[in-house]
Design an enzyme around this catalytic site. Structure first.
Site, PDB file in Angstrom:
ATOM      1  N   ASN A  43      42.240  39.706  45.894  1.00  0.00           N
ATOM      2  CA  ASN A  43      41.247  39.914  44.845  1.00  0.00           C
ATOM      3  C   ASN A  43      39.866  40.115  45.463  1.00  0.00           C
ATOM      4  OD1 ASN A  43      41.452  37.106  45.507  1.00  0.00           O
ATOM      5  ND2 ASN A  43      40.439  36.527  43.606  1.00  0.00           N
ATOM      6  N   GLU A  45      35.884  40.160  44.223  1.00  0.00           N
ATOM      7  CA  GLU A  45      34.894  39.893  43.179  1.00  0.00           C
ATOM      8  C   GLU A  45      33.523  40.388  43.630  1.00  0.00           C
ATOM      9  OE1 GLU A  45      35.162  35.642  42.608  1.00  0.00           O
ATOM     10  OE2 GLU A  45      37.195  35.807  41.752  1.00  0.00           O
ATOM     11  N   CYS A  54      41.830  42.522  40.740  1.00  0.00           N
ATOM     12  CA  CYS A  54      42.842  41.550  41.157  1.00  0.00           C
ATOM     13  C   CYS A  54      43.611  42.040  42.381  1.00  0.00           C
ATOM     14  CB  CYS A  54      43.837  41.317  40.037  1.00  0.00           C
ATOM     15  SG  CYS A  54      43.141  40.625  38.543  1.00  0.00           S
ATOM     16  N   GLU A  56      46.762  42.262  42.827  1.00  0.00           N
ATOM     17  CA  GLU A  56      47.900  43.137  42.513  1.00  0.00           C
ATOM     18  C   GLU A  56      47.457  44.594  42.409  1.00  0.00           C
ATOM     19  OE1 GLU A  56      46.992  40.306  41.084  1.00  0.00           O
ATOM     20  OE2 GLU A  56      48.682  39.277  40.144  1.00  0.00           O
ATOM     21  N   CYS A  87      47.670  39.229  35.631  1.00  0.00           N
ATOM     22  CA  CYS A  87      46.953  39.356  34.354  1.00  0.00           C
ATOM     23  C   CYS A  87      47.492  40.564  33.592  1.00  0.00           C
ATOM     24  CB  CYS A  87      45.452  39.474  34.592  1.00  0.00           C
ATOM     25  SG  CYS A  87      44.941  41.123  35.160  1.00  0.00           S
ATOM     26  N   CYS A  90      46.969  44.002  35.239  1.00  0.00           N
ATOM     27  CA  CYS A  90      47.847  44.219  36.398  1.00  0.00           C
ATOM     28  C   CYS A  90      49.286  44.449  35.960  1.00  0.00           C
ATOM     29  CB  CYS A  90      47.756  43.041  37.358  1.00  0.00           C
ATOM     30  SG  CYS A  90      46.180  42.974  38.232  1.00  0.00           S
TER      31      CYS A  90
END
Ligand code: THU
Length: 132
Positions: A43, A45, A54, A56, A87, A90
């Site tokens: 991930n 950010e 993310c 994935e 999530c 994803c």
């Protein structure tokens, strides 16, 4: 497979690269291609929060950008006792580009769950509904 599954190990290693200064929640993902290659992601950010991506999706977009188009499994690793599933965004991206692959959820010590992606994303919207 146990913790020695190379796909899970790769996701664990990818998690070490997580850029998670805001949430401190570090995630690693590893996709296995139909040809047996492993493509990883973590991930990422940033200060706007909303542009976070993310692990994935990083793994999938890396894989697609490297020419991979067919996938067998994905492993997702987070430092949680309970399984950390992908999530919603994803799930959609994994479904559209990988179909009903096996999703392996693991923490730093063990596999916590194994699921079919279809179980995580029932009644999906995809290109078939666009007539493609
Ligand atoms: N995150 C992932 O990378 N994958 C997941 O499966 C769940 C959430 C990230 C997004 C964000 O950087 C942090 O975890 C907290 O939500």
């Amino acid at each position: 497979m146990s913790v020695s599954d190379p796909l899970v190990s790769a996701a664990r290693a990818a998690r070490e690269h997580a850029v998670a200064d805001f949430s401190r929640f570090r995630v690693g993902a590893a996709l296995e291609t139909a040809g047996g290659a492993i493509v990883t992601g973590c991930n990422v950010e940033n200060a706007t929060y909303g542009l976070t991506i993310c692990a994935e999706r990083v793994a999938m977009f890396k894989a697609l950008s490297e020419g991979h188009r067919s996938f067998r499994r994905v492993a997702v690793v987070a430092d949680t006792e309970a399984p950390t599933p992908p999530c919603g965004a994803c799930r959609q991206i994994l479904w559209e580009f990988a179909g009903d692959i096996e999703v392996i959820l693991a923490n730093l010590d063990r596999v916590t769950a194994r699921l079919a992606l279809a179980a995580l994303l029932p009644h999906p919207f995809d290109s078939r509904l666009l007539g493609k």
